[in-house]
Design a protein around this motif. Sequence first.
Motif, PDB file in Angstrom:
ATOM      1  N   SER A 187      -2.068  45.996  78.428  1.00 41.80           N
ATOM      2  CA  SER A 187      -2.066  47.264  79.151  1.00 41.80           C
ATOM      3  C   SER A 187      -3.034  48.205  78.453  1.00 41.80           C
ATOM      4  CB  SER A 187      -0.663  47.884  79.175  1.00 41.80           C
ATOM      5  OG  SER A 187      -0.696  49.163  79.803  1.00 41.80           O
ATOM      6  N   ARG A 188      -3.530  49.192  79.191  1.00 43.86           N
ATOM      7  CA  ARG A 188      -4.376  50.201  78.561  1.00 43.86           C
ATOM      8  C   ARG A 188      -3.589  50.995  77.516  1.00 43.86           C
ATOM      9  NH1 ARG A 188      -6.588  50.574  83.871  1.00 43.86           N
ATOM     10  NH2 ARG A 188      -8.841  50.178  83.880  1.00 43.86           N
ATOM     11  N   THR A 189      -2.281  51.085  77.713  1.00 46.38           N
ATOM     12  CA  THR A 189      -1.410  51.821  76.798  1.00 46.38           C
ATOM     13  C   THR A 189      -0.557  50.840  76.017  1.00 46.38           C
ATOM     14  OG1 THR A 189      -1.311  53.633  78.399  1.00 46.38           O
ATOM     15  CG2 THR A 189       0.329  53.635  76.636  1.00 46.38           C
ATOM     16  N   LEU A 190      -0.658  50.865  74.689  1.00 44.07           N
ATOM     17  CA  LEU A 190       0.064  49.901  73.867  1.00 44.07           C
ATOM     18  C   LEU A 190       1.564  50.024  74.061  1.00 44.07           C
ATOM     19  CD1 LEU A 190      -0.005  47.683  71.768  1.00 44.07           C
ATOM     20  CD2 LEU A 190      -0.039  49.438  69.981  1.00 44.07           C
ATOM     21  N   ALA A 191       2.073  51.242  74.144  1.00 39.47           N
ATOM     22  CA  ALA A 191       3.515  51.425  74.302  1.00 39.47           C
ATOM     23  C   ALA A 191       4.013  50.767  75.578  1.00 39.47           C
ATOM     24  CB  ALA A 191       3.862  52.915  74.303  1.00 39.47           C
ATOM     25  N   ALA A 192       3.233  50.856  76.653  1.00 40.19           N
ATOM     26  CA  ALA A 192       3.642  50.236  77.919  1.00 40.19           C
ATOM     27  C   ALA A 192       3.647  48.721  77.786  1.00 40.19           C
ATOM     28  CB  ALA A 192       2.700  50.673  79.037  1.00 40.19           C
ATOM     29  N   ALA A 193       2.616  48.160  77.161  1.00 36.99           N
ATOM     30  CA  ALA A 193       2.560  46.716  76.963  1.00 36.99           C
ATOM     31  C   ALA A 193       3.720  46.249  76.102  1.00 36.99           C
ATOM     32  CB  ALA A 193       1.227  46.329  76.324  1.00 36.99           C
TER      33      ALA A 193
END
Length: 271
Positions: free
Chosen positions: A34-40
């Motif tokens: 994901s572009r956002t690590l927290a989301a991934a």
Amino acid sequence: MVAYKIVLLGAGRVGQHLGPALAAAGHRVVHVWSRTLAAAQQVAARIPGATAGTDAAALPSADLYLVAVPDGAVPELLAAATFPAGALVVHTAGALDLAVFAPHPYVRGGVLYPLQTFSPGRQISWKTVPLCLEVADAADADLLENTAASLSQDVRWVNSEQRLQLHVAAVWACNFPNHLLGISHTLLTEAGLPWELLRPLIEETMAKALVHPPFSVQTGPAVRHDRATLARHEAALNSHPEWQGLYKRLTDSIQQAATGPAANNETGLQL
């Protein structure tokens, strides 16, 4: 069932549901991008053994790369990502032509479009979700069909032109009615009335539409050409001019449909 090694690109609404579902079906979802690590990381945490990352140029090897990002983001991601030569890369978009893979001849392109609405916190019964498939190379059909069949009992081959029409129809069947329900909710709230009042009406309307051609069971003041009631409704919407205009346009559309070739209205149906 054949189990595949899968990389999931996208941790939004579709990815949040699809990644864990694939893992539960027995596949090895090894990485979530994901572009956002927290989301991934949030999605990967629900998948045993999966890693998470934001570098699309450093993806692990896999049998299948599933691109579950919004339609408009797919071309950009395909251009930015580094896939192994000959990788099977499949997007989940409803309105995006298979030709989106044309600028990337080093990958094999495909589509796995789940015909469902996804929201955080909602459980999806994947067995009943239509999964619409398309591949550029017939040699990839078995892998994609096996993957889809591990999730759903309703797997169909649908070409890009058909899928676009299906996506448009889905917007009419899902997104637009939800917006209209939102208007209804607001009007009831303004009147100091509970939203639950409309539940039996909504349920019966949907139940009829699923067993009859919807135009054939149209009810209400528009199809009856009840001008007095229509005028009162329009006046009641004076404080919402945008919704008032929408009410008029939908009334016109209902009346036109009632006089067209699809018209076959039942008698005695009123609201």
